[in-house]
Structure formats: structure tokens, C-alpha cells
Motif scaffolding. Structure first.
Motif, PDB file in Angstrom:
ATOM      1  N   ALA A   1      -6.314   4.543  -4.028  1.00 43.89           N
ATOM      2  CA  ALA A   1      -5.857   5.504  -5.029  1.00 43.89           C
ATOM      3  C   ALA A   1      -6.263   6.921  -4.643  1.00 43.89           C
ATOM      4  O   ALA A   1      -5.490   7.875  -4.812  1.00 43.89           O
ATOM      5  CB  ALA A   1      -6.419   5.148  -6.403  1.00 43.89           C
TER       6      ALA A   1
ATOM      7  N   SER B   1      -9.187  -2.345   1.267  1.00 41.57           N
ATOM      8  CA  SER B   1      -9.245  -3.425   0.293  1.00 41.57           C
ATOM      9  C   SER B   1      -9.745  -2.923  -1.058  1.00 41.57           C
ATOM     10  O   SER B   1      -9.674  -3.619  -2.055  1.00 41.57           O
ATOM     11  CB  SER B   1     -10.166  -4.546   0.793  1.00 41.57           C
ATOM     12  OG  SER B   1     -11.493  -4.065   0.947  1.00 41.57           O
ATOM     13  N   SER B   2     -10.247  -1.682  -1.074  1.00 43.53           N
ATOM     14  CA  SER B   2     -10.736  -1.085  -2.314  1.00 43.53           C
ATOM     15  C   SER B   2      -9.612  -0.336  -3.005  1.00 43.53           C
ATOM     16  O   SER B   2      -9.024   0.586  -2.435  1.00 43.53           O
ATOM     17  CB  SER B   2     -11.890  -0.115  -2.018  1.00 43.53           C
ATOM     18  OG  SER B   2     -12.134   0.722  -3.131  1.00 43.53           O
ATOM     19  N   GLY B   3      -9.318  -0.749  -4.247  1.00 39.41           N
ATOM     20  CA  GLY B   3      -8.271  -0.057  -4.987  1.00 39.41           C
ATOM     21  C   GLY B   3      -8.597   1.395  -5.217  1.00 39.41           C
ATOM     22  O   GLY B   3      -7.722   2.258  -5.161  1.00 39.41           O
ATOM     23  N   GLU B   4      -9.876   1.699  -5.465  1.00 42.34           N
ATOM     24  CA  GLU B   4     -10.277   3.079  -5.696  1.00 42.34           C
ATOM     25  C   GLU B   4     -10.056   3.931  -4.451  1.00 42.34           C
ATOM     26  O   GLU B   4      -9.635   5.085  -4.536  1.00 42.34           O
ATOM     27  CB  GLU B   4     -11.746   3.137  -6.127  1.00 42.34           C
ATOM     28  CG  GLU B   4     -12.001   2.555  -7.513  1.00 42.34           C
ATOM     29  CD  GLU B   4     -13.449   2.683  -7.925  1.00 42.34           C
ATOM     30  OE1 GLU B   4     -14.245   3.191  -7.115  1.00 42.34           O
ATOM     31  OE2 GLU B   4     -13.777   2.283  -9.058  1.00 42.34           O
TER      32      GLU B   4
ATOM     33  N   GLU C   1      -0.383   1.378  -8.135  1.00 41.07           N
ATOM     34  CA  GLU C   1      -0.470   0.376  -7.076  1.00 41.07           C
ATOM     35  C   GLU C   1      -1.763   0.501  -6.277  1.00 41.07           C
ATOM     36  O   GLU C   1      -2.164  -0.432  -5.589  1.00 41.07           O
ATOM     37  CB  GLU C   1       0.730   0.492  -6.142  1.00 41.07           C
ATOM     38  CG  GLU C   1       2.048   0.179  -6.815  1.00 41.07           C
ATOM     39  CD  GLU C   1       3.237   0.362  -5.875  1.00 41.07           C
ATOM     40  OE1 GLU C   1       2.982   0.499  -4.661  1.00 41.07           O
ATOM     41  OE2 GLU C   1       4.363   0.365  -6.338  1.00 41.07           O
ATOM     42  N   GLY C   2      -2.400   1.676  -6.355  1.00 43.56           N
ATOM     43  CA  GLY C   2      -3.632   1.880  -5.599  1.00 43.56           C
ATOM     44  C   GLY C   2      -4.880   1.739  -6.437  1.00 43.56           C
ATOM     45  O   GLY C   2      -5.983   1.973  -5.945  1.00 43.56           O
ATOM     46  N   ARG C   3      -4.742   1.356  -7.700  1.00 40.63           N
ATOM     47  CA  ARG C   3      -5.908   1.194  -8.560  1.00 40.63           C
ATOM     48  C   ARG C   3      -6.411  -0.249  -8.523  1.00 40.63           C
ATOM     49  O   ARG C   3      -5.661  -1.161  -8.213  1.00 40.63           O
ATOM     50  CB  ARG C   3      -5.561   1.588  -9.998  1.00 40.63           C
ATOM     51  CG  ARG C   3      -5.306   3.090 -10.153  1.00 40.63           C
ATOM     52  CD  ARG C   3      -4.981   3.422 -11.594  1.00 40.63           C
ATOM     53  NE  ARG C   3      -4.861   4.873 -11.750  1.00 40.63           N
ATOM     54  CZ  ARG C   3      -3.902   5.458 -12.477  1.00 40.63           C
ATOM     55  NH1 ARG C   3      -2.983   4.725 -13.085  1.00 40.63           N
ATOM     56  NH2 ARG C   3      -3.875   6.762 -12.599  1.00 40.63           N
ATOM     57  N   PRO C   4      -7.697  -0.438  -8.884  1.00 40.52           N
ATOM     58  CA  PRO C   4      -8.254  -1.809  -8.883  1.00 40.52           C
ATOM     59  C   PRO C   4      -7.527  -2.694  -9.882  1.00 40.52           C
ATOM     60  O   PRO C   4      -7.033  -2.209 -10.889  1.00 40.52           O
ATOM     61  CB  PRO C   4      -9.717  -1.602  -9.289  1.00 40.52           C
ATOM     62  CG  PRO C   4     -10.004  -0.162  -9.051  1.00 40.52           C
ATOM     63  CD  PRO C   4      -8.706   0.560  -9.206  1.00 40.52           C
TER      64      PRO C   4
ATOM     65  N   CYS D   1       0.796  -1.216   0.000  1.00 40.10           N
ATOM     66  CA  CYS D   1       0.000   0.000   0.000  1.00 40.10           C
ATOM     67  C   CYS D   1       0.832   1.272   0.000  1.00 40.10           C
ATOM     68  O   CYS D   1       0.346   2.326  -0.337  1.00 40.10           O
ATOM     69  CB  CYS D   1      -0.926   0.033   1.229  1.00 40.10           C
ATOM     70  SG  CYS D   1      -2.351  -1.055   1.059  1.00 40.10           S
TER      71      CYS D   1
END
Length: 224
Positions: A75, A69-72, A221-224, A27
Motif C-alpha cells: 500500500a 507479502s506485507s499489505g502495508e 488491493e495493497g492493504r492487509p 499487486c
């Protein structure tokens, strides 16, 4: 710990604690880059990958584990941290230009105030329990104090306050706030507004260069 009053809408505060090792693996972002690699630069100052990693670790603690746990969501947090670091960089450049500096005595006074009321060793233990190093806490405190000093020296208006000024901040006032605290919050609100107006007018003068390739790698790295 660090002051809870924050510069909002452009000056996000980094609050409290670092993530325990391995808890949010993947993360923090930018791990493959050397910590001293510049991510942002402006007028001879730079924000490095290490600075960004520390800021992101701190910011992540303000969110429930489930939301990470959410990529969005992650991000969005990354974007918020980048924005805050840009604002900090502008204020550091302004401090350089105006010759504003934080004396060691002021830092030690603020440190002593934060430690007041803790039994011997309890302050350090609390930091450790929350995964925060004392050095990082103190660096963030020093930066925050300098930012506050720049804001106060450049944007504080000591004009008498009117009833309408207090009405304007009514919704964001914590319950039980003292009269002195309320006055300080109203003045801070004015200071923030003055800063934002100045920031818009100084966009060209304080242009921030972003290492776009590195930032895209961190953001991905933070996107779904």
C-alpha cells in the motif's frame, strides 16, 4: 539504463524493470479497469490506469520479494507511485504551458548513449531478461528527458557554487563520483529545491483531480 539520478522528495524516479507475468499476481492494481481510464487529470492531460500499472510494475522491482507479502508495504508503494505520477503530471502541464518539448533527435541521442557498449542484441536481451519491453523503456526515457528539460529551463541556477553547497549534499554523494558529476549533483539538488518551492506556490494553479473511487479500489488491493 534509465538515468539513476533521481528527483527525490517529490520527484521519485521509476527505475528499471517490469514484473514477470504472474510473479506478483494481484499487486499491480486496477486490472478490472480499462487501461485508458483516467486516474489523474490536470489541465487537459491525464494519467491513465495503464500508466499507473506500468509505473507500479516498475516500482515493485526496487523491493525484495519478501517485503511484498506485507499489505502495508505494498500500500505504501502504491501511494509513492501515485505521488510520483502527480509530480510528473505537473511537470508535463508546465511543459505545455512553457512550450517545452523533447525533439526526436535528443531522444535518439539518449537512446544511443544507453545502448553504447552493448554487443548486437545484448541491450534488448537484458531488457527482456528483466521483463521490460523496449517500448515501455523508451517511453519512460522520453518522459524523464522531458522532465529534466523542464526542470533545467525553469529552475536551474547557474550561479557560482560555494563550499557550503557541496557540504549540503555530501551525505548523498556516491563514492568515486567525478568532479563533474559532483557539480552536476549539487546543481540538481538546487534545482530540486527550487522546484519544490515553486510547487508549493502553484498548488492551486496546478490542481490535480484524482478519480477517488478508482484510487480507493487500487489502494485497497495493497492493504492487509
Amino acid at each position: 539504463m534509465l538515468t539513476r539520478q533521481t528527483i527525490k522528495q517529490g520527484l521519485l524516479a521509476l527505475a528499471t524493470v517490469m514484473v514477470f507475468g504472474g510473479l506478483f499476481t494481484g499487486c499491480t492494481g486496477g486490472a478490472a479497469e480499462a487501461p485508458e481510464t483516467p486516474l489523474l487529470s490536470c489541465r487537459g492531460r491525464a494519467v491513465t490506469v495503464g500508466d499507473y500499472q506500468d509505473a507500479l510494475k516498475l516500482a515493485l522491482q526496487g523491493y525484495p520479494y519478501e517485503s511484498l507479502s506485507s499489505g502495508e508495504e505494498v500500500a505504501a508503494i502504491r501511494q509513492g507511485v501515485l505521488h510520483q505520477l502527480k509530480e510528473e503530471l505537473v511537470l508535463m502541464c508546465l511543459a505545455d504551458e512553457k512550450g517545452v518539448a523533447l525533439g526526436e533527435e535528443a531522444l535518439e541521442t539518449a537512446t544511443a548513449r544507453a545502448r553504447a557498449g552493448y554487443p548486437e542484441g545484448a541491450f534488448e536481451k537484458e531488457l527482456m531478461d528483466r521483463g521490460l519491453s523496449y517500448d515501455l523503456w523508451k517511453r519512460r526515457l522520453a518522459k524523464r528527458l522531458l522532465m529534466d528539460k523542464v526542470l533545467a529551463s525553469e529552475f536551474r541556477n547557474e550561479r557560482p557554487l560555494a563550499y557550503a553547497d557541496f557540504q549540503a549534499v555530501q551525505g548523498g554523494v556516491p563514492s568515486g563520483l567525478s568532479e563533474e558529476g559532483l557539480v552536476q549533483q549539487v546543481r540538481r539538488s538546487h534545482m530540486e529545491a527550487a522546484y519544490r518551492a515553486w510547487r508549493r506556490s502553484a498548488e492551486g494553479k496546478y490542481s490535480i483531480e484524482v478519480n477517488g473511487e478508482l484510487w480507493e479500489k487500487i489502494l485497497e488491493e495493497g492493504r492487509p
